[in-house]
Design an enzyme around this catalytic site. Structure first.
Site, PDB file in Angstrom:
ATOM      1  N   ALA A   1      -5.788  -8.433   9.783  1.00 38.11           N
ATOM      2  CA  ALA A   1      -6.339  -9.755   9.508  1.00 38.11           C
ATOM      3  C   ALA A   1      -5.539 -10.344   8.353  1.00 38.11           C
ATOM      4  O   ALA A   1      -4.931  -9.607   7.576  1.00 38.11           O
ATOM      5  CB  ALA A   1      -7.807  -9.632   9.131  1.00 38.11           C
TER       6      ALA A   1
ATOM      7  N   GLY B   1      -6.831  -5.252  11.718  1.00 35.10           N
ATOM      8  CA  GLY B   1      -7.209  -6.071  12.860  1.00 35.10           C
ATOM      9  C   GLY B   1      -6.248  -5.943  14.034  1.00 35.10           C
ATOM     10  O   GLY B   1      -6.626  -6.205  15.180  1.00 35.10           O
TER      11      GLY B   1
ATOM     12  N   GLU C   1      -7.340  -2.886  15.781  1.00 38.28           N
ATOM     13  CA  GLU C   1      -8.615  -3.251  16.421  1.00 38.28           C
ATOM     14  C   GLU C   1      -8.388  -4.119  17.657  1.00 38.28           C
ATOM     15  O   GLU C   1      -9.054  -3.947  18.671  1.00 38.28           O
ATOM     16  CB  GLU C   1      -9.510  -3.970  15.402  1.00 38.28           C
ATOM     17  CG  GLU C   1      -9.981  -3.039  14.296  1.00 38.28           C
ATOM     18  CD  GLU C   1     -10.658  -3.777  13.154  1.00 38.28           C
ATOM     19  OE1 GLU C   1      -9.991  -4.599  12.496  1.00 38.28           O
ATOM     20  OE2 GLU C   1     -11.851  -3.543  12.910  1.00 38.28           O
TER      21      GLU C   1
ATOM     22  N   GLU D   1      -7.762  -0.610   5.671  1.00 38.04           N
ATOM     23  CA  GLU D   1      -8.619  -1.532   4.892  1.00 38.04           C
ATOM     24  C   GLU D   1      -9.091  -0.929   3.572  1.00 38.04           C
ATOM     25  O   GLU D   1      -9.322  -1.652   2.609  1.00 38.04           O
ATOM     26  CB  GLU D   1      -9.831  -1.974   5.729  1.00 38.04           C
ATOM     27  CG  GLU D   1      -9.493  -2.893   6.894  1.00 38.04           C
ATOM     28  CD  GLU D   1      -9.141  -2.161   8.185  1.00 38.04           C
ATOM     29  OE1 GLU D   1      -8.940  -0.932   8.150  1.00 38.04           O
ATOM     30  OE2 GLU D   1      -9.059  -2.827   9.226  1.00 38.04           O
TER      31      GLU D   1
HETATM   32  N1  COA Z   1      -2.136 -10.504   5.917  1.00 40.09           N
HETATM   33  C1  COA Z   1      -1.398 -11.487   5.391  1.00 40.09           C
HETATM   34  N2  COA Z   1      -0.066 -11.404   5.242  1.00 40.09           N
HETATM   35  C2  COA Z   1       0.524 -10.269   5.665  1.00 40.09           C
HETATM   36  C3  COA Z   1      -0.181  -9.208   6.205  1.00 40.09           C
HETATM   37  C4  COA Z   1      -1.575  -9.359   6.322  1.00 40.09           C
HETATM   38  N3  COA Z   1      -2.342  -8.420   6.877  1.00 40.09           N
HETATM   39  N4  COA Z   1       0.685  -8.224   6.497  1.00 40.09           N
HETATM   40  C5  COA Z   1       1.896  -8.671   6.155  1.00 40.09           C
HETATM   41  N5  COA Z   1       1.817  -9.897   5.648  1.00 40.09           N
HETATM   42  C6  COA Z   1       2.897 -10.755   5.144  1.00 40.09           C
HETATM   43  C7  COA Z   1       3.377 -10.328   3.781  1.00 40.09           C
HETATM   44  O1  COA Z   1       2.532 -10.832   2.773  1.00 40.09           O
HETATM   45  C8  COA Z   1       4.755 -10.916   3.778  1.00 40.09           C
HETATM   46  O2  COA Z   1       4.634 -12.302   3.552  1.00 40.09           O
HETATM   47  P1  COA Z   1       5.636 -13.051   2.496  1.00 40.09           P
HETATM   48  O3  COA Z   1       7.017 -12.832   3.063  1.00 40.09           O
HETATM   49  O4  COA Z   1       5.199 -14.466   2.550  1.00 40.09           O
HETATM   50  O5  COA Z   1       5.440 -12.377   1.198  1.00 40.09           O
HETATM   51  C9  COA Z   1       5.212 -10.759   5.215  1.00 40.09           C
HETATM   52  O6  COA Z   1       4.030 -10.601   5.984  1.00 40.09           O
HETATM   53  C10 COA Z   1       6.077  -9.533   5.434  1.00 40.09           C
HETATM   54  O7  COA Z   1       5.370  -8.410   4.982  1.00 40.09           O
HETATM   55  P2  COA Z   1       6.008  -7.312   3.975  1.00 40.09           P
HETATM   56  O8  COA Z   1       4.876  -6.624   3.296  1.00 40.09           O
HETATM   57  O9  COA Z   1       7.040  -7.951   3.120  1.00 40.09           O
HETATM   58  O10 COA Z   1       6.724  -6.335   5.026  1.00 40.09           O
HETATM   59  P3  COA Z   1       7.039  -4.789   4.809  1.00 40.09           P
HETATM   60  O11 COA Z   1       7.918  -4.409   5.936  1.00 40.09           O
HETATM   61  O12 COA Z   1       7.499  -4.539   3.428  1.00 40.09           O
HETATM   62  O13 COA Z   1       5.608  -4.048   4.979  1.00 40.09           O
HETATM   63  C11 COA Z   1       3.488  -3.606   6.035  1.00 40.09           C
HETATM   64  C12 COA Z   1       4.956  -4.049   6.216  1.00 40.09           C
HETATM   65  C13 COA Z   1       2.779  -3.813   7.363  1.00 40.09           C
HETATM   66  C14 COA Z   1       3.426  -2.123   5.651  1.00 40.09           C
HETATM   67  C15 COA Z   1       2.814  -4.460   4.917  1.00 40.09           C
HETATM   68  O14 COA Z   1       3.065  -5.837   5.185  1.00 40.09           O
HETATM   69  C16 COA Z   1       1.329  -4.263   4.802  1.00 40.09           C
HETATM   70  O15 COA Z   1       0.897  -3.274   4.258  1.00 40.09           O
HETATM   71  N6  COA Z   1       0.551  -5.247   5.315  1.00 40.09           N
HETATM   72  C17 COA Z   1      -0.886  -5.205   5.201  1.00 40.09           C
HETATM   73  C18 COA Z   1      -1.485  -4.220   6.165  1.00 40.09           C
HETATM   74  C19 COA Z   1      -2.993  -4.194   6.034  1.00 40.09           C
HETATM   75  O16 COA Z   1      -3.528  -3.814   5.010  1.00 40.09           O
HETATM   76  N7  COA Z   1      -3.680  -4.617   7.113  1.00 40.09           N
HETATM   77  C20 COA Z   1      -5.099  -4.642   7.134  1.00 40.09           C
HETATM   78  C21 COA Z   1      -5.597  -5.934   6.659  1.00 40.09           C
HETATM   79  S1  COA Z   1      -7.362  -5.968   6.673  1.00 40.09           S
END
Ligand code: COA
Length: 269
Positions: A76, A121, A124, A144
């Site tokens: 999400a 999400g 999910e 989460e």
């Molecule tokens: N919500 C909002 N933005 C998200 C996102 C999320 N769940 N997951 C990734 N993004 C965004 C990042 O903020 C970043 O945006 P920016 O370039 O404007 O800063 C962009 O997507 C790229 O993500 P980034 O973190 O730079 O890529 P990465 O390859 O270094 O890492 C992940 C990839 C998936 C490991 C990391 O993005 C992450 O941990 N995301 C969240 C996962 C999460 O907790 N999901 C559950 C949410 S309830």
């Protein structure tokens, strides 16, 4: 490859791409710069797109995937969580759960083509689909807890259905990711293929299902889902779905074709 008539007026979205080819509606979540994170609009649009697919006679199956090579859906949209009250948090979860239940209960097969991160999400969403086919770079997880949260779009209820309580609790409590092979071993996904083979594998499985009776496929979906529905007797649901088949033209065609030693040509009636 044939391309069916496509009405862009009902299938134009802000956060999704949608196209129909070979009777398959492909819904692509299209926020690659945010790793296809699900904001409210995206969730809402997925609900509309799936509903359109379900009611469109040209559509026999639906694929849900993410844009770009890196991510199916990375969760999400965390940016939308900031400042929410308890009530707003509950409303967010309810809205997501409603759309994901709609996918799970869709009368046509819905396949998740998991092309990378399927986190929160995203995991999910994939679990709400009937089948999950993953590319070899896919990663699944419910992280989460890292945000001081728990899954809210059905993750605590669905992951357990696929991997059992032991692993579900571990994954929800540690936030660890599974790679594609681990997800396959645990029964979370149906197949793992090279990324450039992902859509072809989805089509291959769907083409097989398309040769069966659509009415019977709906009966399978309804009966299997009934197993997991609180207060519903799944065996009774199966009796009803089984009985309903006898009133269909598909049943007549299927049995007649068998007796005539020919391939059945199902119409979904
Ligand atoms: N919500 C909002 N933005 C998200 C996102 C999320 N769940 N997951 C990734 N993004 C965004 C990042 O903020 C970043 O945006 P920016 O370039 O404007 O800063 C962009 O997507 C790229 O993500 P980034 O973190 O730079 O890529 P990465 O390859 O270094 O890492 C992940 C990839 C998936 C490991 C990391 O993005 C992450 O941990 N995301 C969240 C996962 C999460 O907790 N999901 C559950 C949410 S309830």
């Amino acid at each position: 490859m044939s391309t069916e008539p496509f009405n862009p007026s009902v299938m134009t979205f802000e956060t999704l791409l949608a196209s129909i080819e070979n009777n398959i509606l492909t819904i692509t979540i299209n926020r690659p710069d945010k790793l296809n994170a699900l904001n409210k609009k995206t969730v809402e649009e997925i609900g509309v797109a799936v509903k359109n697919g379900e009611t469109n006679n040209d559509v026999k199956a639906i694929i849900i995937t993410g844009a770009g090579p890196k991510s199916f859906v990375a969760g999400a949209d965390i940016a939308e969580f900031v400042g929410l009250s308890v009530e707003q948090g509950m409303a967010l979860a309810k809205a997501g759960q409603d759309v994901f239940k709609q996918i799970e209960n869709c009368s046509k097969p819905v396949v998740a083509a998991v092309n990378g991160f399927a986190l929160g999400g995203g995991c999910e969403l994939s679990m709400a689909c009937h089948l999950r086919i993953a590319s070899d770079n896919a990663k699944f997880g419910q992280p989460e807890v890292n945000l001081g949260l728990i899954a809210g779009y059905g993750g605590t209820q669905r992951l357990i259905q696929y991997v059992g309580k032991t692993k579900a609790l571990e994954l929800h409590m540690t936030g660890d990711m599974l790679n594609a092979e681990q997800a396959l071993t645990l029964g979370l996904v149906n197949y793992v293929v090279a990324q450039d083979q992902l859509m072809a594998k989805c089509s291959e499985v769907i083409e097989k299902i398309k040769t069966k009776s659509p009415k019977a496929i709906t009966g399978v979906i309804n009966s299997v889902n009934a197993y997991f529905e609180n207060g519903v007797d799944g065996f009774n649901a199966e009796i009803n779905e089984f009985g309903k088949c006898f009133a269909t033209e598909d049943f007549k065609e299927g049995t007649t074709a068998f007796l005539e030693k020919r391939k059945a040509n199902f119409t979904g009636k």
